[in-house]
Enzyme design. Structure first.
Site, PDB file in Angstrom:
ATOM      1  N   THR A 217      -1.248   7.210  -5.259  1.00 28.75           N
ATOM      2  CA  THR A 217      -0.634   8.451  -5.818  1.00 28.75           C
ATOM      3  C   THR A 217      -0.843   8.288  -7.318  1.00 28.75           C
ATOM      4  OG1 THR A 217       0.927   8.146  -4.080  1.00 28.75           O
ATOM      5  CG2 THR A 217       1.672   9.541  -5.873  1.00 28.75           C
TER       6      THR A 217
ATOM      7  N   GLU B 264      -2.816  -1.960  -5.316  1.00 26.22           N
ATOM      8  CA  GLU B 264      -1.846  -2.723  -4.533  1.00 26.22           C
ATOM      9  C   GLU B 264      -2.508  -3.938  -3.873  1.00 26.22           C
ATOM     10  OE1 GLU B 264       1.240   0.904  -3.466  1.00 26.22           O
ATOM     11  OE2 GLU B 264      -0.279   0.342  -1.993  1.00 26.22           O
TER      12      GLU B 264
ATOM     13  N   THR C 168      11.564   0.238   2.043  1.00 24.68           N
ATOM     14  CA  THR C 168      12.722  -0.637   2.140  1.00 24.68           C
ATOM     15  C   THR C 168      12.766  -1.618   0.984  1.00 24.68           C
ATOM     16  OG1 THR C 168      11.467  -2.152   3.552  1.00 24.68           O
ATOM     17  CG2 THR C 168      12.816  -0.503   4.638  1.00 24.68           C
TER      18      THR C 168
END
Length: 409
Positions: free
Chosen positions: A197, A280, A409
């Site tokens: 994103t 990432e 999470t």
């Protein structure tokens, strides 16, 4: 860890443009997650946005407001960006919240609601915590700053899974005067822009008409943000904005336009590559150069086919010189009348493939030495035309899987 060292650069002041941040607790307490960018009157603003059909509510509203400003021969006065929540996949509630954010900020600074453009990034499918977001706007306005501190705080305030803020700055000569170009970007995963994103905000003190600014932005994005990929996923929220405040020299002749175009491309490339370097879980920064194509799109098709191959990307992660994976990916690219006997593939300075198979001089030792490096170059020559393209990507690691498995999470 990101690939390569990168310190946030010094950002020269651009008259009239200020940036402010706040900690509003949208997803995580005690971190910057709300950014306001103040644009001076008389500026021009251009934007490119995601082509994802499920585009986020702020993307729709930003497009509408940008068009409304153009229709009244004006420019947006404020950009407002939140992280931690994408406000995407939120239906009519999301649209209402995006518009309410603009209305609240517009009321605080006494401008028309359409003079505010909203942007969001973060988790998809959850509604914004509007009470906390709106409560953070006054603090962001109080913190407006036009120096490096303002730019760096804003770069930190738009991050999600990124590990570091991303900025680029360039000052170029324009006759006897100088022009400054500053920019920040964010992005680490869900990166394959189609407009990564990703968000990008670039500003200059040059005076540039709206139509010319649109053209410059589209061209710069096509050769930078649209040439990067981490995982092949196009976000619902991608946007890149270019602001020309007009407080500096006018870009009003072909020579000045060429100088500015080159400078803008350099800044955009640096910001785009910073996203890949911070991909990432990335441990490798990979440059894919495709030459000898019939069209630039053909070159891009080949480059992205290799860049998106999980087998190629995992071989990179393992520093495994499995050149057959690269060959196979090139071979399945959507190229018509592909004569593989003419294709050559180089890994760094090592020739891997020629005349349809492994190059006679290739050795596993030489290939492994290149694959062990942090920065890897792959050059593919199709030998069928004069067009070329460059794409930047990463390897695919266990850490990428872990980050995305645990993202919510």
């Amino acid at each position: 860890m990101p690939v390569g060292m990168a310190n946030f650069p010094q950002m020269p002041r651009i008259e009239g443009l200020r940036l402010g941040t706040a900690m509003s607790g949208i997803k995580t307490a005690q971190r910057r997650d709300l950014v306001v960018i103040e644009v001076p009157e008389g500026a021009t603003v251009a934007g490119t946005f995601t082509r994802n059909a499920f585009c986020a509510a702020p993307v729709t509203v930003a497009r509408e407001h940008l068009q409304a400003c153009r229709l009244r021969d004006a420019a947006p006065r404020y950009l407002v960006i939140n992280t931690g929540n994408a406000n995407a996949g939120t239906g009519e509630v999301g649209m209402r919240d995006a518009r309410a954010t603009c209305a609240e900020l517009a009321g605080l600074v006494d401008v028309d609601e359409s003079a505010v453009l909203p942007f969001s990034t973060g988790v998809i499918g959850e509604t914004l915590p509007m009470d906390r977001l709106l409560a953070g706007l006054p603090a962001a306005l109080r913190g407006l700053d036009d120096g490096t501190a303002g730019w760096q705080a804003a770069a930190e305030g738009i991050l999600t899974t990124d590990t570091r803020p991303k900025g680029a700055s360039l000052t170029i000569a324009m006759g006897d005067e100088t022009v400054t170009i500053n920019g920040i970007s964010k992005g680490s995963g869900m990166i394959q822009p189609n407009m990564a994103t990703m968000l990008g905000f670039v500003a200059t003190d040059a005076a540039i008409p709206p139509g010319v600014l649109d053209e410059l932005l589209r061209e710069a994005v096509d050769h930078s943000f649209n040439c990067i990929t981490v995982d092949g996923d196009t976000s619902t929220n991608d946007a890149c904005m270019l602001i020309a405040t007009g407080s500096g020299p006018a870009v009003d002749d072909p020579q000045r336009l060429a100088v500015f175009r080159d400078g803008l491309q350099r800044v955009m490339n640096e910001l785009a590559q910073a996203i890949v370097r911070d991909g990432e879980g990335a441990t490798k920064f990979v440059t894919l150069q495709v030459d000898g194509a019939v069209t630039r799109q053909e070159a891009l098709d080949v480059a992205f086919t290799v860049a998106h191959s999980p087998l190629v990307k995992t071989a990179m992660a393992a520093s495994d010189a499995n050149w057959g994976r690269i060959l196979a990916a090139v071979g399945r690219a959507p190229v018509v009348d592909f004569d593989v006997s003419r294709v050559t593939i180089d890994l760094g300075s090592v020739r891997l493939v020629e005349q349809g198979g492994r190059a006679p001089g290739y050795t596993e030792e030489a290939g492994s030495e290149v694959m062990a490096q942090e920065e890897i170059g792959i050059r593919i020559d199709l030998a069928r035309g004069q067009r070329a393209a460059t794409v930047w990507t990463t390897d695919l690691t266990r850490e990428y899987v872990a980050i995305n498995a645990d993202y919510r999470t």
